[in-house]
Design an enzyme around this catalytic site. Structure first.
Site, PDB file in Angstrom:
ATOM      1  N   HIS A 159     -35.017  85.356  61.716  1.00  0.00           N
ATOM      2  CA  HIS A 159     -35.884  86.452  62.393  1.00  0.00           C
ATOM      3  C   HIS A 159     -35.008  87.417  63.606  1.00  0.00           C
ATOM      4  O   HIS A 159     -34.227  86.321  64.341  1.00  0.00           O
ATOM      5  CB  HIS A 159     -37.016  85.850  62.891  1.00  0.00           C
ATOM      6  N   CYS A 160     -34.588  88.414  63.625  1.00  0.00           N
ATOM      7  CA  CYS A 160     -33.832  89.178  64.545  1.00  0.00           C
ATOM      8  C   CYS A 160     -34.715  89.787  65.477  1.00  0.00           C
ATOM      9  O   CYS A 160     -35.177  90.785  64.807  1.00  0.00           O
ATOM     10  CB  CYS A 160     -32.985  90.306  63.659  1.00  0.00           C
ATOM     11  N   PRO A 161     -34.549  89.600  66.809  1.00  0.00           N
ATOM     12  CA  PRO A 161     -35.589  90.303  67.863  1.00  0.00           C
ATOM     13  C   PRO A 161     -34.916  91.701  67.849  1.00  0.00           C
ATOM     14  O   PRO A 161     -35.806  92.603  68.182  1.00  0.00           O
ATOM     15  CB  PRO A 161     -35.409  89.667  68.942  1.00  0.00           C
ATOM     16  N   ASN A 164     -36.829  93.362  65.559  1.00  0.00           N
ATOM     17  CA  ASN A 164     -38.232  93.125  65.638  1.00  0.00           C
ATOM     18  C   ASN A 164     -38.801  92.785  64.319  1.00  0.00           C
ATOM     19  O   ASN A 164     -40.094  93.265  63.858  1.00  0.00           O
ATOM     20  CB  ASN A 164     -39.102  94.065  66.152  1.00  0.00           C
ATOM     21  N   ASN A 165     -38.031  92.082  63.570  1.00  0.00           N
ATOM     22  CA  ASN A 165     -38.532  91.379  62.037  1.00  0.00           C
ATOM     23  C   ASN A 165     -37.610  90.620  61.603  1.00  0.00           C
ATOM     24  O   ASN A 165     -36.437  90.257  62.061  1.00  0.00           O
ATOM     25  CB  ASN A 165     -38.403  92.831  61.055  1.00  0.00           C
TER      26      ASN A 165
END
Length: 307
Positions: A159-161, A164-165
């Site tokens: 999950h990559c902030p 945002n996904n």
């Protein structure tokens, strides 16, 4: 483990299967075809802040390059060529970011762990299937639950902030393009900063910018720091993603040292499965496959946003 309809059902956390008389929120469950027609968006505060920061940093870099370096330059073609190249890379980077953020990464429908659904799977007797107790869904092979997206994601890498996904089966290509274009635009900005410093020092800071020398220096120093940090981060991430694709192994599977129960694709086959088909310019085109009508489906088939 329990017996049900001639096959074994194994719950990840040993929770019982949803019984026939139990109900779940049907509004959160939808077919994959329906989900594909909606815009995907994760309502996570930290992720939205990081995504906005990404855009602001790219806009800042574009401002410094365009108004501090290129427009004041006396070399017309130098300004035009570098301006067009830089802005094209910026558009491609931000487009890749949007596609990564607004594309369903491969979410498994919520609450599909029902007897009726499993009967439709036509499983062989004794076949083991897994249920996620957090989102009450049947977990396909290589799927993992994301605590932020609150969904099980097929081939979840991480999950990559910043986007945002989650990065998963359906949006990994866009994430790879995002890291590649950010790395390229960062390298281009650093090269332009180097030429600009040399030009300003040679001209003793006269007429090298429309801004005062102190302001010019401060803007360019911040751009250099931004470019160096983003180049380092995205170049490493790009290399990691390509390595994972070629090895047909997600980052989660690598960190957990999971033994592959699937038949690994050859390196070139892994690239073609992620980027789609034979090598072509479509591989590096973030607009490939985009259909604007998907954004309008919400008027008939429920909410516009999937999450």
């Amino acid at each position: 483990t329990m017996q049900s309809s001639g096959h074994r059902f194994r719950d990840v956390e040993h929770h019982p299967l949803l019984a026939d008389n139990e109900s779940y929120d049907s509004s959160s469950s939808s077919s994959e075809a329906d989900m594909a027609e909606r815009v995907w968006f994760i309502k996570d505060g930290c992720g939205m802040v990081c995504a906005i920061m990404t855009w602001l940093l790219v806009v800042y870099a574009d401002f410094v390059v365009t108004f501090v370096m290129l427009l004041p330059s006396k070399d017309f073609w130098y300004s035009v060529i570098n301006g067009v190249l830089f802005n094209c890379l910026a558009v491609l980077a931000l487009s890749s970011h949007l596609r990564t953020m607004l594309t369903d990464p491969g979410a498994v429908p919520k609450g599909n762990a029902t007897k009726e659904y499993m009967d439709n799977l036509q499983l062989k007797p004794g076949e083991v299937i897994y249920k996620c107790p957090k989102c009450c869904s049947i977990k396909p092979e290589r799927a993992h639950h994301c605590s932020i997206c609150k969904r099980c994601i097929r081939k979840m890498d991480h999950h990559c902030p910043w986007v945002n996904n989650c990065v998963g089966e359906k949006n990994q290509r866009f994430f790879v393009l995002f890291t590649m274009y950010i790395a390229l635009i960062s390298a281009h900005a650093l090269v332009l900063c180097g030429f600009q410093f040399f030009s300003c020092v040679r001209g003793q800071w006269t007429e090298c910018s429309d801004f005062s020398p102190p302001v010019t220096v401060i803007l360019m120093i911040f751009l250099c720091l931004e470019g160096f940090l983003f180049l380092t981060f995205t170049a490493v991430m790009f290399g990691t993603q390509i390595h994972s694709i070629c090895n047909d192994e997600t980052e989660i599977e690598r960190l957990k040292s999971e033994k592959p129960t699937w038949e690994r694709r050859l390196r070139w086959e892994g690239m073609k499965s992620v980027f789609g088909g034979q090598p072509s310019l479509l591989w590096i085109n973030p607009f490939a496959g985009f259909r604007i009508r998907r954004l309008l489906r919400g008027k008939k088939g429920g909410p516009e946003f999937a999450v």
